[in-house]
Design a protein around this motif. Structure first.
Motif, mmCIF file in Angstrom:
data_model
loop_
_atom_site.group_PDB
_atom_site.id
_atom_site.type_symbol
_atom_site.label_atom_id
_atom_site.label_comp_id
_atom_site.label_asym_id
_atom_site.label_seq_id
_atom_site.Cartn_x
_atom_site.Cartn_y
_atom_site.Cartn_z
ATOM 1 N N ARG A 279 -0.996 -5.716 6.036
ATOM 2 C CA ARG A 279 -0.398 -6.923 6.827
ATOM 3 C C ARG A 279 0.381 -7.837 6.084
ATOM 4 O O ARG A 279 1.096 -8.643 6.804
ATOM 5 C CB ARG A 279 -1.884 -7.510 7.584
ATOM 6 C CG ARG A 279 -2.614 -6.779 8.408
ATOM 7 C CD ARG A 279 -3.585 -7.460 8.961
ATOM 8 N NE ARG A 279 -3.999 -6.928 10.102
ATOM 9 C CZ ARG A 279 -3.695 -7.377 11.508
ATOM 10 N NH1 ARG A 279 -3.022 -8.544 11.398
ATOM 11 N NH2 ARG A 279 -3.948 -6.792 12.320
ATOM 12 N N ARG A 280 0.033 -8.107 4.942
ATOM 13 C CA ARG A 280 1.208 -9.074 3.956
ATOM 14 C C ARG A 280 2.428 -8.648 3.929
ATOM 15 O O ARG A 280 3.315 -9.351 3.594
ATOM 16 C CB ARG A 280 0.213 -9.271 2.793
ATOM 17 C CG ARG A 280 -0.983 -10.133 3.100
ATOM 18 C CD ARG A 280 -1.756 -10.253 1.738
ATOM 19 N NE ARG A 280 -2.187 -8.862 1.247
ATOM 20 C CZ ARG A 280 -2.595 -8.297 0.244
ATOM 21 N NH1 ARG A 280 -2.145 -9.193 -0.725
ATOM 22 N NH2 ARG A 280 -2.915 -7.025 -0.234
ATOM 23 N N ALA A 281 2.866 -7.121 4.058
ATOM 24 C CA ALA A 281 4.273 -6.706 3.864
ATOM 25 C C ALA A 281 4.204 -5.588 4.634
ATOM 26 O O ALA A 281 4.439 -4.295 4.355
ATOM 27 C CB ALA A 281 4.387 -5.975 2.296
ATOM 28 N N PRO A 282 4.496 -5.975 6.019
ATOM 29 C CA PRO A 282 4.781 -4.762 7.129
ATOM 30 C C PRO A 282 6.067 -4.104 6.910
ATOM 31 O O PRO A 282 7.170 -4.677 6.241
ATOM 32 C CB PRO A 282 4.973 -5.601 8.429
ATOM 33 C CG PRO A 282 5.077 -7.162 8.134
ATOM 34 C CD PRO A 282 4.699 -7.272 6.659
ATOM 35 N N VAL A 283 5.931 -2.938 7.233
ATOM 36 C CA VAL A 283 7.238 -1.954 7.070
ATOM 37 C C VAL A 283 8.390 -2.342 8.023
ATOM 38 O O VAL A 283 9.502 -2.262 7.898
ATOM 39 C CB VAL A 283 6.786 -0.587 7.298
ATOM 40 C CG1 VAL A 283 8.193 0.474 7.448
ATOM 41 C CG2 VAL A 283 5.757 -0.246 6.070
ATOM 42 N N MET A 284 8.098 -2.803 9.198
ATOM 43 C CA MET A 284 8.670 -3.289 10.388
ATOM 44 C C MET A 284 8.299 -4.461 10.873
ATOM 45 O O MET A 284 7.145 -4.675 11.150
ATOM 46 C CB MET A 284 9.265 -2.060 11.266
ATOM 47 C CG MET A 284 7.920 -1.708 12.106
ATOM 48 S SD MET A 284 8.125 -0.346 13.034
ATOM 49 C CE MET A 284 7.865 0.632 12.056
ATOM 50 N N ARG A 285 9.249 -5.093 11.474
ATOM 51 C CA ARG A 285 8.931 -6.719 12.119
ATOM 52 C C ARG A 285 9.882 -6.635 13.430
ATOM 53 O O ARG A 285 10.878 -6.630 13.492
ATOM 54 C CB ARG A 285 9.407 -7.713 11.216
ATOM 55 C CG ARG A 285 8.406 -7.872 10.139
ATOM 56 C CD ARG A 285 8.288 -9.240 9.408
ATOM 57 N NE ARG A 285 7.632 -9.415 8.121
ATOM 58 C CZ ARG A 285 7.852 -9.238 7.094
ATOM 59 N NH1 ARG A 285 9.422 -8.941 6.920
ATOM 60 N NH2 ARG A 285 7.078 -9.397 6.110
ATOM 61 N N GLY A 286 9.243 -6.931 14.442
ATOM 62 C CA GLY A 286 9.931 -7.206 15.953
ATOM 63 C C GLY A 286 10.791 -6.131 16.418
ATOM 64 O O GLY A 286 11.841 -6.311 16.993
ATOM 65 N N VAL A 287 10.445 -4.791 16.535
ATOM 66 C CA VAL A 287 11.033 -3.668 16.774
ATOM 67 C C VAL A 287 10.846 -3.496 18.352
ATOM 68 O O VAL A 287 9.842 -3.624 18.750
ATOM 69 C CB VAL A 287 10.839 -2.632 15.898
ATOM 70 C CG1 VAL A 287 11.267 -1.233 16.636
ATOM 71 C CG2 VAL A 287 10.938 -2.594 14.554
ATOM 72 N N ASP A 288 11.930 -3.366 18.943
ATOM 73 C CA ASP A 288 11.807 -3.308 20.505
ATOM 74 C C ASP A 288 12.541 -1.686 20.638
ATOM 75 O O ASP A 288 13.492 -1.465 20.026
ATOM 76 C CB ASP A 288 12.646 -4.268 21.292
ATOM 77 C CG ASP A 288 11.868 -5.486 21.214
ATOM 78 O OD1 ASP A 288 10.947 -5.674 21.465
ATOM 79 O OD2 ASP A 288 12.692 -6.544 20.984
ATOM 80 N N LEU A 289 11.921 -1.131 21.635
ATOM 81 C CA LEU A 289 12.443 0.274 21.777
ATOM 82 C C LEU A 289 11.957 0.724 23.323
ATOM 83 O O LEU A 289 10.895 0.663 23.641
ATOM 84 C CB LEU A 289 11.832 1.416 20.950
ATOM 85 C CG LEU A 289 12.432 2.694 21.127
ATOM 86 C CD1 LEU A 289 13.909 2.872 20.768
ATOM 87 C CD2 LEU A 289 11.853 3.858 20.190
ATOM 88 N N THR A 290 12.857 1.128 24.037
ATOM 89 C CA THR A 290 12.451 1.510 25.333
ATOM 90 C C THR A 290 13.188 3.029 25.460
ATOM 91 O O THR A 290 14.159 3.309 25.496
ATOM 92 C CB THR A 290 13.185 0.579 26.531
ATOM 93 O OG1 THR A 290 12.754 -0.602 26.206
ATOM 94 C CG2 THR A 290 12.705 1.092 27.821
ATOM 95 N N LEU A 291 12.297 3.924 25.991
ATOM 96 C CA LEU A 291 12.622 5.238 26.340
ATOM 97 C C LEU A 291 12.567 5.695 27.733
ATOM 98 O O LEU A 291 11.090 5.548 28.181
ATOM 99 C CB LEU A 291 11.982 6.285 25.415
ATOM 100 C CG LEU A 291 12.110 5.994 23.905
ATOM 101 C CD1 LEU A 291 10.902 6.920 23.191
ATOM 102 C CD2 LEU A 291 13.561 6.483 23.360
ATOM 103 N N SER B 32 15.236 6.153 3.399
ATOM 104 C CA SER B 32 13.649 6.410 3.011
ATOM 105 C C SER B 32 13.025 5.229 3.110
ATOM 106 O O SER B 32 13.509 4.045 2.455
ATOM 107 C CB SER B 32 13.718 7.303 1.907
ATOM 108 O OG SER B 32 12.228 7.216 1.293
ATOM 109 N N GLY B 33 11.878 4.898 3.638
ATOM 110 C CA GLY B 33 11.005 3.876 3.306
ATOM 111 C C GLY B 33 11.217 2.624 4.479
ATOM 112 O O GLY B 33 10.879 1.620 4.411
ATOM 113 N N CYS B 34 12.116 3.009 5.547
ATOM 114 C CA CYS B 34 12.676 1.823 6.350
ATOM 115 C C CYS B 34 11.844 1.787 7.770
ATOM 116 O O CYS B 34 11.927 0.980 8.436
ATOM 117 C CB CYS B 34 14.111 2.269 6.835
ATOM 118 S SG CYS B 34 14.228 3.521 7.963
ATOM 119 N N GLY B 35 10.895 2.886 7.754
ATOM 120 C CA GLY B 35 9.981 2.735 8.782
ATOM 121 C C GLY B 35 9.981 3.796 9.892
ATOM 122 O O GLY B 35 9.406 3.503 10.886
#
Length: 70
Positions: free
Chosen positions: A13-25, A37-40
Motif C-alpha cells: 500500500r505504501r508503494a502502489p504499482v499504479m495510481r488513478g488508472v481509468d479504463l472502459t471496455l 516490465s514492472g509498469c503494472g
C-alpha cells in the motif's frame, strides 16, 4: 461493459504499482496491454479479472459495482 475507475493497486500500500488508472471496455471489445516490465500490466489485468482487490477505485461491471474478489 467493464469500467475501471481511478484504480490504485499494488502489493504494498505504501508503494502502489499504479495510481488513478481509468479504463472502459465495451462489450465484446478486445484490448492489449503494452508497456515496460514492472509498469503494472499484469496487476491491472488481475484487477479487471477480480483476482486482485484494488487499494482504491472501483470496478464496475454492466453498471454494477463489483463486490467480490477471488
Amino acid at each position: 461493459m467493464l469500467e475501471l475507475r481511478s484504480i490504485t493497486a499494488g502489493y504494498d500500500r505504501r508503494a502502489p504499482v499504479m495510481r488513478g488508472v481509468d479504463l472502459t471496455l465495451a462489450p465484446g471489445a478486445s484490448v492489449g496491454l503494452l508497456g515496460p516490465s514492472g509498469c503494472g500490466k499484469s496487476t491491472l489485468a488481475r484487477v479487471a479479472a477480480l483476482l486482485h482487490k484494488p487499494d482504491a477505485g472501483r470496478v464496475v461491471i454492466d453498471g454494477e459495482p463489483a463486490r467480490g474478489w477471488r
